[in-house]
Design a protein around this motif. Structure first.
Motif, PDB file in Angstrom:
ATOM      1  N   VAL A  15      44.960 -38.418  -1.603  1.00 21.00           N
ATOM      2  CA  VAL A  15      44.618 -39.703  -2.210  1.00 21.00           C
ATOM      3  C   VAL A  15      45.165 -40.850  -1.364  1.00 21.00           C
ATOM      4  O   VAL A  15      44.459 -41.834  -1.077  1.00 21.00           O
ATOM      5  N   LEU A  16      46.418 -40.733  -0.934  1.00 21.63           N
ATOM      6  CA  LEU A  16      47.012 -41.807  -0.128  1.00 21.63           C
ATOM      7  C   LEU A  16      46.303 -41.957   1.218  1.00 21.63           C
ATOM      8  O   LEU A  16      45.933 -43.059   1.624  1.00 21.63           O
ATOM      9  N   ALA A  17      46.101 -40.835   1.920  1.00 22.32           N
ATOM     10  CA  ALA A  17      45.455 -40.907   3.234  1.00 22.32           C
ATOM     11  C   ALA A  17      43.985 -41.275   3.104  1.00 22.32           C
ATOM     12  O   ALA A  17      43.458 -42.042   3.929  1.00 22.32           O
ATOM     13  N   GLY A  18      43.304 -40.750   2.097  1.00 28.28           N
ATOM     14  CA  GLY A  18      41.897 -41.089   1.905  1.00 28.28           C
ATOM     15  C   GLY A  18      41.695 -42.559   1.639  1.00 28.28           C
ATOM     16  O   GLY A  18      40.741 -43.176   2.147  1.00 28.28           O
ATOM     17  N   TYR A  19      42.593 -43.150   0.852  1.00 27.00           N
ATOM     18  CA  TYR A  19      42.500 -44.590   0.593  1.00 27.00           C
ATOM     19  C   TYR A  19      42.725 -45.388   1.871  1.00 27.00           C
ATOM     20  O   TYR A  19      42.022 -46.374   2.134  1.00 27.00           O
ATOM     21  N   ALA A  20      43.680 -44.962   2.673  1.00 24.69           N
ATOM     22  CA  ALA A  20      43.960 -45.678   3.921  1.00 24.69           C
ATOM     23  C   ALA A  20      42.758 -45.620   4.859  1.00 24.69           C
ATOM     24  O   ALA A  20      42.352 -46.639   5.434  1.00 24.69           O
ATOM     25  N   PHE A  21      42.178 -44.435   5.021  1.00 25.22           N
ATOM     26  CA  PHE A  21      41.034 -44.302   5.926  1.00 25.22           C
ATOM     27  C   PHE A  21      39.793 -45.007   5.388  1.00 25.22           C
ATOM     28  O   PHE A  21      38.941 -45.445   6.173  1.00 25.22           O
ATOM     29  N   ALA A  22      39.670 -45.130   4.080  1.00 30.54           N
ATOM     30  CA  ALA A  22      38.459 -45.716   3.498  1.00 30.54           C
ATOM     31  C   ALA A  22      38.507 -47.235   3.436  1.00 30.54           C
ATOM     32  O   ALA A  22      37.469 -47.891   3.581  1.00 30.54           O
ATOM     33  N   THR A  23      39.681 -47.822   3.224  1.00 26.48           N
ATOM     34  CA  THR A  23      39.734 -49.260   2.936  1.00 26.48           C
ATOM     35  C   THR A  23      40.543 -50.074   3.927  1.00 26.48           C
ATOM     36  O   THR A  23      40.387 -51.300   3.959  1.00 26.48           O
ATOM     37  N   MET A  24      41.395 -49.443   4.710  1.00 36.85           N
ATOM     38  CA  MET A  24      42.254 -50.201   5.615  1.00 36.85           C
ATOM     39  C   MET A  24      41.722 -50.149   7.040  1.00 36.85           C
ATOM     40  O   MET A  24      41.084 -49.173   7.440  1.00 36.85           O
ATOM     41  N   ARG A  25      41.994 -51.187   7.789  1.00 35.01           N
ATOM     42  CA  ARG A  25      41.586 -51.265   9.186  1.00 35.01           C
ATOM     43  C   ARG A  25      42.833 -51.291  10.056  1.00 35.01           C
ATOM     44  O   ARG A  25      43.655 -52.196   9.932  1.00 35.01           O
ATOM     45  N   PHE A  26      42.971 -50.282  10.901  1.00 33.07           N
ATOM     46  CA  PHE A  26      44.129 -50.216  11.795  1.00 33.07           C
ATOM     47  C   PHE A  26      43.697 -49.549  13.093  1.00 33.07           C
ATOM     48  O   PHE A  26      42.704 -48.797  13.124  1.00 33.07           O
ATOM     49  N   PRO A  27      44.389 -49.806  14.198  1.00 32.56           N
ATOM     50  CA  PRO A  27      43.984 -49.262  15.497  1.00 32.56           C
ATOM     51  C   PRO A  27      43.977 -47.733  15.487  1.00 32.56           C
ATOM     52  O   PRO A  27      44.903 -47.085  14.983  1.00 32.56           O
ATOM     53  N   GLY A  28      42.907 -47.163  16.036  1.00 31.22           N
ATOM     54  CA  GLY A  28      42.801 -45.712  16.140  1.00 31.22           C
ATOM     55  C   GLY A  28      42.414 -45.016  14.858  1.00 31.22           C
ATOM     56  O   GLY A  28      42.525 -43.785  14.760  1.00 31.22           O
ATOM     57  N   ARG A  29      41.946 -45.792  13.872  1.00 30.44           N
ATOM     58  CA  ARG A  29      41.624 -45.195  12.571  1.00 30.44           C
ATOM     59  C   ARG A  29      40.558 -44.118  12.686  1.00 30.44           C
ATOM     60  O   ARG A  29      40.719 -43.008  12.160  1.00 30.44           O
ATOM     61  N   THR A  30      39.469 -44.404  13.384  1.00 30.97           N
ATOM     62  CA  THR A  30      38.377 -43.444  13.493  1.00 30.97           C
ATOM     63  C   THR A  30      38.784 -42.207  14.285  1.00 30.97           C
ATOM     64  O   THR A  30      38.499 -41.072  13.891  1.00 30.97           O
ATOM     65  N   VAL A  31      39.497 -42.422  15.402  1.00 34.07           N
ATOM     66  CA  VAL A  31      39.933 -41.291  16.221  1.00 34.07           C
ATOM     67  C   VAL A  31      40.886 -40.400  15.441  1.00 34.07           C
ATOM     68  O   VAL A  31      40.767 -39.169  15.449  1.00 34.07           O
TER      69      VAL A  31
ATOM     70  N   TRP B 215      37.455 -35.442   1.640  1.00 37.08           N
ATOM     71  CA  TRP B 215      36.847 -35.531   0.315  1.00 37.08           C
ATOM     72  C   TRP B 215      37.179 -36.858  -0.368  1.00 37.08           C
ATOM     73  O   TRP B 215      36.292 -37.550  -0.870  1.00 37.08           O
ATOM     74  N   MET B 216      38.458 -37.211  -0.374  1.00 35.31           N
ATOM     75  CA  MET B 216      38.851 -38.430  -1.067  1.00 35.31           C
ATOM     76  C   MET B 216      38.401 -39.679  -0.311  1.00 35.31           C
ATOM     77  O   MET B 216      38.051 -40.693  -0.928  1.00 35.31           O
ATOM     78  N   ARG B 217      38.398 -39.648   1.017  1.00 35.26           N
ATOM     79  CA  ARG B 217      37.899 -40.789   1.781  1.00 35.26           C
ATOM     80  C   ARG B 217      36.438 -41.064   1.431  1.00 35.26           C
ATOM     81  O   ARG B 217      36.044 -42.221   1.204  1.00 35.26           O
ATOM     82  N   ASN B 218      35.630 -40.014   1.385  1.00 36.38           N
ATOM     83  CA  ASN B 218      34.216 -40.209   1.064  1.00 36.38           C
ATOM     84  C   ASN B 218      34.033 -40.722  -0.359  1.00 36.38           C
ATOM     85  O   ASN B 218      33.130 -41.532  -0.622  1.00 36.38           O
ATOM     86  N   TYR B 219      34.875 -40.242  -1.273  1.00 34.91           N
ATOM     87  CA  TYR B 219      34.757 -40.759  -2.640  1.00 34.91           C
ATOM     88  C   TYR B 219      35.114 -42.240  -2.687  1.00 34.91           C
ATOM     89  O   TYR B 219      34.413 -43.038  -3.322  1.00 34.91           O
ATOM     90  N   PHE B 220      36.194 -42.627  -2.035  1.00 37.38           N
ATOM     91  CA  PHE B 220      36.604 -44.037  -2.059  1.00 37.38           C
ATOM     92  C   PHE B 220      35.577 -44.919  -1.350  1.00 37.38           C
ATOM     93  O   PHE B 220      35.390 -46.079  -1.732  1.00 37.38           O
ATOM     94  N   LEU B 221      34.922 -44.392  -0.314  1.00 39.74           N
ATOM     95  CA  LEU B 221      33.871 -45.166   0.352  1.00 39.74           C
ATOM     96  C   LEU B 221      32.674 -45.401  -0.568  1.00 39.74           C
ATOM     97  O   LEU B 221      31.958 -46.397  -0.423  1.00 39.74           O
ATOM     98  N   SER B 222      32.439 -44.471  -1.489  1.00 39.26           N
ATOM     99  CA  SER B 222      31.299 -44.617  -2.398  1.00 39.26           C
ATOM    100  C   SER B 222      31.603 -45.550  -3.570  1.00 39.26           C
ATOM    101  O   SER B 222      30.699 -45.903  -4.328  1.00 39.26           O
ATOM    102  N   PHE B 223      32.875 -45.936  -3.715  1.00 44.75           N
ATOM    103  CA  PHE B 223      33.248 -46.826  -4.815  1.00 44.75           C
ATOM    104  C   PHE B 223      32.738 -48.245  -4.505  1.00 44.75           C
ATOM    105  O   PHE B 223      32.805 -48.693  -3.358  1.00 44.75           O
ATOM    106  N   PRO B 224      32.209 -48.965  -5.504  1.00 40.83           N
ATOM    107  CA  PRO B 224      31.676 -50.320  -5.258  1.00 40.83           C
ATOM    108  C   PRO B 224      32.724 -51.238  -4.636  1.00 40.83           C
ATOM    109  O   PRO B 224      33.793 -51.465  -5.202  1.00 40.83           O
ATOM    110  N   THR B 225      32.413 -51.762  -3.472  1.00 44.67           N
ATOM    111  CA  THR B 225      33.364 -52.641  -2.786  1.00 44.67           C
ATOM    112  C   THR B 225      33.558 -53.967  -3.522  1.00 44.67           C
ATOM    113  O   THR B 225      34.603 -54.614  -3.369  1.00 44.67           O
ATOM    114  N   SER B 226      32.566 -54.363  -4.327  1.00 43.71           N
ATOM    115  CA  SER B 226      32.688 -55.630  -5.051  1.00 43.71           C
ATOM    116  C   SER B 226      33.850 -55.595  -6.037  1.00 43.71           C
ATOM    117  O   SER B 226      34.520 -56.614  -6.264  1.00 43.71           O
ATOM    118  N   VAL B 227      34.095 -54.403  -6.606  1.00 45.57           N
ATOM    119  CA  VAL B 227      35.208 -54.286  -7.552  1.00 45.57           C
ATOM    120  C   VAL B 227      36.535 -54.464  -6.823  1.00 45.57           C
ATOM    121  O   VAL B 227      37.444 -55.158  -7.298  1.00 45.57           O
TER     122      VAL B 227
END
Length: 274
Positions: free
Chosen positions: A87-103, A154-166
């Motif tokens: 949950v912690l790592a998935g949230y970071a990868f889904a919503t935060m922007r930091f250097p090397g995130r994708t790699v 799994w959790m990153r993909n779920y958090f990405l599917s959550f409405p960003t407007s909220v």
């Protein structure tokens, strides 16, 4: 989209055939477990009497009470650690922007493709060097690490599917990342976390190689490892072997049947957006 009566009939027929193929070996094991030891034989056949005592005898002779407790402790520990860290790592990868995130994310996904056989020997020497072999930590830590690649994905993909407007509305109102995660995202992620926990629990419960390599004493054996030793000691007693196998498999089956609706809801509504 509506399907015709013919298409529905074909679907149910195919599903029925697949169900028969899947259930046939399970029914065979259960029938063998209920057959008196003196009548046990290979193949299918109805027992003359239901020998329910096979389960009690296998439980007692195989010391499965201790092994099942070990498996429950390890499985619950791995599932809890995996859910929290994912949950912690998935949230970071889904919503935060930091250097090397994708790699970093794709490097973590390599864990999905790396079999345990590829690293179990060096892992054993590493854990032995710090005195962790033949302890619960030798089972908890590696299996949690194995599960994290899937859990974070799994959790990153779920958090990405959550409405960003909220999430944006929450930030406008002054909500911190911690508040958004634990008060907004996590309460809605129950089915996704339940599905992940059930899958991780099933993999952990059935794990055989890591306990075989890491555990040398009888006191910390897990249920599948204990079943392997039981098989070696009672190779000719097919009814007891089938009863022992049923005992080891039963907890996961019961948990799945109890949580199947939430499991299916998590599969259908979980990781959709990549």
């Amino acid at each position: 989209m509506r399907i015709s009566r013919f298409e529905a009939g074909v679907n149910y027929t195919l599903l029925g055939v697949f169900a028969i193929f899947a259930l046939t070996p399970l029914v065979g094991v259960l029938l063998t477990a209920l057959t008196p030891v003196a009548e046990a034989r290979s193949g299918f056949g109805l027992p003359s009497t239901l020998a329910l005592g096979n389960f009690g005898e296998a439980w007692q002779r195989g010391h499965f009470g201790d092994y099942m407790l070990n498996s429950v402790a390890v499985t619950l520990g791995v599932v809890a650690l995996t859910i929290v860290l994912s949950v912690l790592a998935g949230y970071a990868f889904a919503t935060m922007r930091f250097p090397g995130r994708t790699v970093l994310f794709y490097v973590m996904l390599l864990g999905l493709m790396l079999p345990v056989e590829a690293f179990v020997i060096p892992l054993y020497y590493d854990l032995r060097g710090v005195g962790l072999t033949n302890t619960y930590w030798a089972l908890l830590l590696p299996q949690t690490a194995q599960s994290l690649a899937f859990g974070v994905f799994w959790m990153r993909n779920y958090f990405l599917s959550f409405p960003t407007s909220v999430l944006e509305a929450g930030r406008v109102d002054g909500a911190t990342d911690r508040a958004l995660l634990w008060r907004v995202l996590v309460p809605s992620a129950g089915p996704a976390m339940m599905t992940m926990g059930l899958l991780v629990g099933m993999w952990t419960w059935n794990e055989f190689l890591l306990p075989l390599i890491m555990i040398s004493g009888e006191g910390l054996r897990t249920a599948p490892l204990g079943l392997a030793f039981f098989q070696g000691q009672h190779a000719t007693e097919q009814s007891l072997l089938a009863a022992a196998a049923t005992i080891v498999a039963l907890p996961i089956v019961v948990v799945y049947l109890f949580l199947q609706r939430r499991f299916i809801a998590g599969m259908l509504g979980g990781a959709v957006k990549g």
